[in-house]
Design a protein around this motif. Structure first.
Motif, mmCIF file in Angstrom:
data_model
loop_
_atom_site.group_PDB
_atom_site.id
_atom_site.type_symbol
_atom_site.label_atom_id
_atom_site.label_comp_id
_atom_site.label_asym_id
_atom_site.label_seq_id
_atom_site.Cartn_x
_atom_site.Cartn_y
_atom_site.Cartn_z
ATOM 1 N N SER A 185 0.836 -1.198 0.000
ATOM 2 C CA SER A 185 0.000 0.000 0.000
ATOM 3 C C SER A 185 0.872 1.250 0.000
ATOM 4 C CB SER A 185 -0.923 0.011 1.226
ATOM 5 O OG SER A 185 -1.830 -1.075 1.174
ATOM 6 N N LYS A 218 -6.586 10.202 -4.615
ATOM 7 C CA LYS A 218 -7.484 9.139 -4.177
ATOM 8 C C LYS A 218 -7.767 8.165 -5.316
ATOM 9 C CE LYS A 218 -10.088 11.799 -0.705
ATOM 10 N NZ LYS A 218 -11.454 12.232 -0.293
ATOM 11 N N VAL A 219 -7.834 6.900 -4.953
ATOM 12 C CA VAL A 219 -8.276 5.850 -5.864
ATOM 13 C C VAL A 219 -9.466 5.165 -5.209
ATOM 14 C CG1 VAL A 219 -7.673 3.704 -7.034
ATOM 15 C CG2 VAL A 219 -5.969 5.521 -6.809
ATOM 16 N N ASN A 220 -10.607 5.223 -5.879
ATOM 17 C CA ASN A 220 -11.851 4.699 -5.300
ATOM 18 C C ASN A 220 -12.150 5.365 -3.959
ATOM 19 O OD1 ASN A 220 -12.153 2.894 -7.486
ATOM 20 N ND2 ASN A 220 -10.874 1.366 -6.451
ATOM 21 N N ASP A 221 -11.915 6.698 -3.915
ATOM 22 C CA ASP A 221 -12.171 7.515 -2.720
ATOM 23 C C ASP A 221 -11.325 7.108 -1.516
ATOM 24 O OD1 ASP A 221 -14.040 9.239 -3.863
ATOM 25 O OD2 ASP A 221 -15.673 7.809 -3.549
ATOM 26 N N LYS A 222 -10.196 6.474 -1.750
ATOM 27 C CA LYS A 222 -9.302 6.080 -0.662
ATOM 28 C C LYS A 222 -7.904 6.642 -0.908
ATOM 29 C CE LYS A 222 -11.743 1.763 0.410
ATOM 30 N NZ LYS A 222 -11.630 0.283 0.534
ATOM 31 N N ILE A 225 -3.336 3.454 -1.709
ATOM 32 C CA ILE A 225 -3.397 2.812 -3.020
ATOM 33 C C ILE A 225 -2.828 1.408 -2.897
ATOM 34 C CG2 ILE A 225 -2.601 2.923 -5.409
ATOM 35 C CD1 ILE A 225 -2.392 5.958 -5.054
ATOM 36 N N LYS A 226 -3.647 0.423 -3.174
ATOM 37 C CA LYS A 226 -3.228 -0.972 -3.089
ATOM 38 C C LYS A 226 -2.581 -1.383 -4.400
ATOM 39 C CE LYS A 226 -3.222 -4.975 -0.861
ATOM 40 N NZ LYS A 226 -2.536 -5.166 0.444
ATOM 41 N N TRP A 235 -3.251 6.393 -14.289
ATOM 42 C CA TRP A 235 -4.378 7.274 -13.997
ATOM 43 C C TRP A 235 -4.139 8.639 -14.630
ATOM 44 C CZ3 TRP A 235 -2.501 4.725 -9.320
ATOM 45 C CH2 TRP A 235 -3.292 3.634 -8.953
#
Length: 244
Positions: A185, A218-222, A225-226, A235
């Motif tokens: 992460s 943010k990726v998917n509102d997080k 980043i996994k 992106w």
């Protein structure tokens, strides 16, 4: 005539101590101490890293030798360029003038007595070896930046956000690539470098200085980043929209 000098017991003891200290002085205590690093995952961006414990008074940078060995075990000599750290006079980076190539080995030789610090000590010789990672499990993150109208600091942080893994300074549209990432992460921090000093300024209350704007991508509102193994993650980032 022979003149005999009368030594006190205290003077004799001090003289004997100095003689013992001279005999017991270790070899490393008479060297210009330096730390070196050649990280395969960041060598393309940062090069060979050299930092001396004390400032230098003599530096023969042209004495450095770079050997390059190709996959066929054939060797050639390469050229290097020096990058001085503007904020640390003891810190330097050495970069080959030609891009690093996958499968090639690079050897940087720092010769004996090429550098002398303010204590009058010379360095010992050392050789750094590095080659680009070839692990197929490593992943890449690419940010395609648009709307870049100011200077920005783009940083990849670890999961706890207490360590910068890579950092880029950008002032125009284009890709920013974070290669050779292990599964895990990460966070991506973006700072609008208003004063252009290439440093993340947190502000100063006494001097009435506002902190610079910071955004976490943010990726998917997080924020976290996994990254999986063997991943190629790309992106599109509109910097103007992100900092609006």
């Amino acid at each position: 005539e022979t003149v005999k000098l009368a030594y006190t017991k205290e003077y004799k003891a001090e003289l004997q101590k100095k003689q013992r200290d001279t005999r017991n002085r270790r070899h490393e205590d008479t060297l210009a101490v330096m730390t070196t690093q050649a990280d395969p995952t960041t060598i393309e961006q940062y090069g060979f890293d050299i930092e001396f414990q004390y400032p230098l008074i003599e530096a023969a940078w042209d004495s450095l030798k770079l050997r390059i060995r190709n996959p066929r075990q054939q060797e050639t000599m390469g050229k290097v360029r020096l990058i001085k750290d503007s904020t640390n006079l003891r810190h330097f980076r050495v970069m080959p003038t030609e891009p690093f190539q996958v499968g090639y080995e690079y050897f940087l030789k720092i010769p004996h007595r090429g550098f002398r610090d303010i204590n009058g000590f010379y360095n010992d010789s050392t050789e750094l070896k590095v080659m680009l990672p070839t692990d197929e499990k490593l992943s890449n993150i690419t940010l395609e930046l648009s709307g870049v109208h100011n200077k920005y600091i783009i940083e990849l942080l670890n999961e706890k956000r207490d360590k910068v893994i890579r950092s880029f300074i950008v002032n125009g549209d284009g890709p920013v690539v974070f290669p050779y990432l292990k599964a895990g992460s990460y966070c991506i921090r973006m700072t609008e470098d208003i004063n252009g000093n290439n440093i993340v300024d947190t502000g100063n209350l006494l001097e009435h200085k506002q902190p610079e704007k910071v955004r976490f991508y943010k990726v998917n509102d997080k924020f976290l980043i996994k990254v999986l193994e063997k991943a190629e993650m790309v992106w599109n980032v509109d910097m103007e929209e992100l900092f609006r």
